[in-house]
Design a protein around this motif. Structure first.
Motif, PDB file in Angstrom:
ATOM      1  N   HIS A  37     128.114  81.462  58.232  1.00 41.98           N
ATOM      2  CA  HIS A  37     127.888  82.490  59.241  1.00 41.98           C
ATOM      3  C   HIS A  37     126.986  82.035  60.377  1.00 41.98           C
ATOM      4  O   HIS A  37     126.737  82.813  61.304  1.00 41.98           O
ATOM      5  N   GLY A  38     126.492  80.798  60.326  1.00 41.10           N
ATOM      6  CA  GLY A  38     125.603  80.297  61.366  1.00 41.10           C
ATOM      7  C   GLY A  38     124.169  80.725  61.119  1.00 41.10           C
ATOM      8  O   GLY A  38     123.908  81.677  60.387  1.00 41.10           O
ATOM      9  N   PRO A  39     123.206  80.021  61.723  1.00 45.01           N
ATOM     10  CA  PRO A  39     121.790  80.291  61.454  1.00 45.01           C
ATOM     11  C   PRO A  39     121.315  81.673  61.898  1.00 45.01           C
ATOM     12  O   PRO A  39     120.354  82.196  61.353  1.00 45.01           O
ATOM     13  N   THR A  40     121.994  82.280  62.870  1.00 45.50           N
ATOM     14  CA  THR A  40     121.601  83.619  63.323  1.00 45.50           C
ATOM     15  C   THR A  40     122.669  84.666  63.040  1.00 45.50           C
ATOM     16  O   THR A  40     122.541  85.805  63.474  1.00 45.50           O
ATOM     17  N   GLY A  41     123.726  84.270  62.343  1.00 47.93           N
ATOM     18  CA  GLY A  41     124.812  85.195  62.064  1.00 47.93           C
ATOM     19  C   GLY A  41     125.876  85.225  63.138  1.00 47.93           C
ATOM     20  O   GLY A  41     126.772  86.061  63.107  1.00 47.93           O
ATOM     21  N   ASN A  42     125.789  84.310  64.096  1.00 51.63           N
ATOM     22  CA  ASN A  42     126.786  84.188  65.166  1.00 51.63           C
ATOM     23  C   ASN A  42     127.665  82.986  64.872  1.00 51.63           C
ATOM     24  O   ASN A  42     127.545  81.936  65.499  1.00 51.63           O
ATOM     25  N   SER A  43     128.545  83.150  63.916  1.00 51.64           N
ATOM     26  CA  SER A  43     129.408  82.062  63.468  1.00 51.64           C
ATOM     27  C   SER A  43     130.252  81.536  64.621  1.00 51.64           C
ATOM     28  O   SER A  43     130.823  82.298  65.395  1.00 51.64           O
ATOM     29  N   GLU A  44     130.334  80.208  64.719  1.00 48.53           N
ATOM     30  CA  GLU A  44     131.183  79.565  65.722  1.00 48.53           C
ATOM     31  C   GLU A  44     132.629  79.482  65.242  1.00 48.53           C
ATOM     32  O   GLU A  44     133.530  79.282  66.030  1.00 48.53           O
ATOM     33  N   ASN A  45     132.825  79.629  63.946  1.00 51.63           N
ATOM     34  CA  ASN A  45     134.149  79.513  63.342  1.00 51.63           C
ATOM     35  C   ASN A  45     134.734  80.916  63.150  1.00 51.63           C
ATOM     36  O   ASN A  45     134.163  81.746  62.441  1.00 51.63           O
ATOM     37  N   ALA A  46     135.873  81.162  63.760  1.00 48.04           N
ATOM     38  CA  ALA A  46     136.492  82.490  63.689  1.00 48.04           C
ATOM     39  C   ALA A  46     136.881  82.891  62.265  1.00 48.04           C
ATOM     40  O   ALA A  46     137.121  84.064  61.997  1.00 48.04           O
ATOM     41  N   GLN A  47     136.914  81.926  61.363  1.00 54.22           N
ATOM     42  CA  GLN A  47     137.245  82.219  59.972  1.00 54.22           C
ATOM     43  C   GLN A  47     136.152  83.060  59.307  1.00 54.22           C
ATOM     44  O   GLN A  47     136.420  83.788  58.357  1.00 54.22           O
ATOM     45  N   TYR A  48     134.924  82.950  59.807  1.00 52.11           N
ATOM     46  CA  TYR A  48     133.789  83.654  59.207  1.00 52.11           C
ATOM     47  C   TYR A  48     133.295  84.740  60.158  1.00 52.11           C
ATOM     48  O   TYR A  48     133.046  84.481  61.335  1.00 52.11           O
ATOM     49  N   PRO A  49     133.109  85.943  59.666  1.00 51.09           N
ATOM     50  CA  PRO A  49     132.678  87.035  60.545  1.00 51.09           C
ATOM     51  C   PRO A  49     131.280  86.811  61.118  1.00 51.09           C
ATOM     52  O   PRO A  49     130.417  86.227  60.469  1.00 51.09           O
ATOM     53  N   LYS A  50     131.084  87.321  62.320  1.00 56.46           N
ATOM     54  CA  LYS A  50     129.754  87.333  62.931  1.00 56.46           C
ATOM     55  C   LYS A  50     128.984  88.501  62.331  1.00 56.46           C
ATOM     56  O   LYS A  50     129.479  89.632  62.309  1.00 56.46           O
ATOM     57  N   LEU A  51     127.801  88.219  61.840  1.00 59.72           N
ATOM     58  CA  LEU A  51     126.984  89.245  61.213  1.00 59.72           C
ATOM     59  C   LEU A  51     125.877  89.741  62.141  1.00 59.72           C
ATOM     60  O   LEU A  51     125.358  90.835  61.950  1.00 59.72           O
ATOM     61  N   ALA A  52     125.525  88.931  63.124  1.00 57.35           N
ATOM     62  CA  ALA A  52     124.441  89.278  64.037  1.00 57.35           C
ATOM     63  C   ALA A  52     124.749  90.568  64.785  1.00 57.35           C
ATOM     64  O   ALA A  52     125.851  90.759  65.282  1.00 57.35           O
ATOM     65  N   GLY A  53     123.773  91.453  64.808  1.00 57.60           N
ATOM     66  CA  GLY A  53     123.915  92.691  65.543  1.00 57.60           C
ATOM     67  C   GLY A  53     124.667  93.785  64.815  1.00 57.60           C
ATOM     68  O   GLY A  53     124.793  94.893  65.343  1.00 57.60           O
ATOM     69  N   GLN A  54     125.148  93.506  63.621  1.00 58.76           N
ATOM     70  CA  GLN A  54     125.807  94.560  62.839  1.00 58.76           C
ATOM     71  C   GLN A  54     124.755  95.577  62.396  1.00 58.76           C
ATOM     72  O   GLN A  54     123.574  95.272  62.295  1.00 58.76           O
ATOM     73  N   TYR A  55     125.187  96.775  62.105  1.00 53.28           N
ATOM     74  CA  TYR A  55     124.257  97.794  61.624  1.00 53.28           C
ATOM     75  C   TYR A  55     123.796  97.450  60.215  1.00 53.28           C
ATOM     76  O   TYR A  55     124.590  97.018  59.377  1.00 53.28           O
ATOM     77  N   GLN A  56     122.501  97.669  59.979  1.00 46.27           N
ATOM     78  CA  GLN A  56     121.912  97.310  58.691  1.00 46.27           C
ATOM     79  C   GLN A  56     122.600  98.026  57.537  1.00 46.27           C
ATOM     80  O   GLN A  56     122.914  97.396  56.526  1.00 46.27           O
ATOM     81  N   ASP A  57     122.874  99.310  57.682  1.00 46.72           N
ATOM     82  CA  ASP A  57     123.496 100.040  56.575  1.00 46.72           C
ATOM     83  C   ASP A  57     124.909  99.524  56.295  1.00 46.72           C
ATOM     84  O   ASP A  57     125.345  99.480  55.146  1.00 46.72           O
ATOM     85  N   TYR A  58     125.625  99.099  57.322  1.00 46.39           N
ATOM     86  CA  TYR A  58     126.956  98.524  57.124  1.00 46.39           C
ATOM     87  C   TYR A  58     126.863  97.226  56.324  1.00 46.39           C
ATOM     88  O   TYR A  58     127.634  97.004  55.387  1.00 46.39           O
ATOM     89  N   LEU A  59     125.924  96.371  56.688  1.00 42.00           N
ATOM     90  CA  LEU A  59     125.770  95.089  55.983  1.00 42.00           C
ATOM     91  C   LEU A  59     125.389  95.304  54.522  1.00 42.00           C
ATOM     92  O   LEU A  59     125.898  94.627  53.633  1.00 42.00           O
ATOM     93  N   GLU A  60     124.485  96.241  54.281  1.00 42.63           N
ATOM     94  CA  GLU A  60     124.100  96.548  52.897  1.00 42.63           C
ATOM     95  C   GLU A  60     125.315  97.048  52.115  1.00 42.63           C
ATOM     96  O   GLU A  60     125.548  96.611  50.991  1.00 42.63           O
ATOM     97  N   HIS A  61     126.056  97.949  52.714  1.00 44.38           N
ATOM     98  CA  HIS A  61     127.249  98.503  52.056  1.00 44.38           C
ATOM     99  C   HIS A  61     128.270  97.401  51.755  1.00 44.38           C
ATOM    100  O   HIS A  61     128.864  97.375  50.669  1.00 44.38           O
ATOM    101  N   ALA A  62     128.467  96.492  52.705  1.00 48.51           N
ATOM    102  CA  ALA A  62     129.432  95.401  52.510  1.00 48.51           C
ATOM    103  C   ALA A  62     129.011  94.499  51.354  1.00 48.51           C
ATOM    104  O   ALA A  62     129.828  94.166  50.481  1.00 48.51           O
ATOM    105  N   LEU A  63     127.741  94.098  51.320  1.00 48.51           N
ATOM    106  CA  LEU A  63     127.281  93.219  50.237  1.00 48.51           C
ATOM    107  C   LEU A  63     127.383  93.909  48.876  1.00 48.51           C
ATOM    108  O   LEU A  63     127.784  93.289  47.891  1.00 48.51           O
TER     109      LEU A  63
END
Length: 105
Positions: A37-63
């Motif tokens: 996902h990259g060091p800040t969550g801004n993955s350079e590879n389109a295969q992996y989702p960008k996590l940076a800037g996502q809502y905290q509750d969404y990320l918790e729910h996903a994990l």
């Protein structure tokens, strides 16, 4: 009066205990998540989702979804399984605090 004071203190302590620690999340993300996902969550590879800037509750729910089987991905399931509740909150706090794509709700 003592009971009301005690209840008030308990209620105040619950949100504080439920908060994520972005610094702890960054440390965990650097060790485990950055390869995809990259060091800040801004993955350079389109295969992996960008996590940076996502809502905290969404990320918790996903994990949690990867942990309990609601979300199906063998790699992410393996990564999420050993995470504690606090580690999930920490990772979510870190990625939510990063600059990334943010859309209005």
């Amino acid at each position: 009066m003592k009971t009301l004071t005690l209840l008030g203190l308990i209620c105040l302590s619950v949100p504080a205990g439920a908060a994520g620690d972005a610094a702890a999340g960054q440390q965990k993300a650097t060790q485990v998540c950055a390869a995809c996902h990259g060091p800040t969550g801004n993955s350079e590879n389109a295969q992996y989702p960008k996590l940076a800037g996502q809502y905290q509750d969404y990320l918790e729910h996903a994990l949690k979804g990867y942990q309990n089987g609601d979300r199906k991905n063998p790699v992410m399931t393996g990564m999420a399984q050993p995470l504690t509740e606090q580690e999930i909150r920490d990772l979510a706090a870190f990625y939510a605090s990063q600059k990334g794509l943010r859309v209005a709700r």
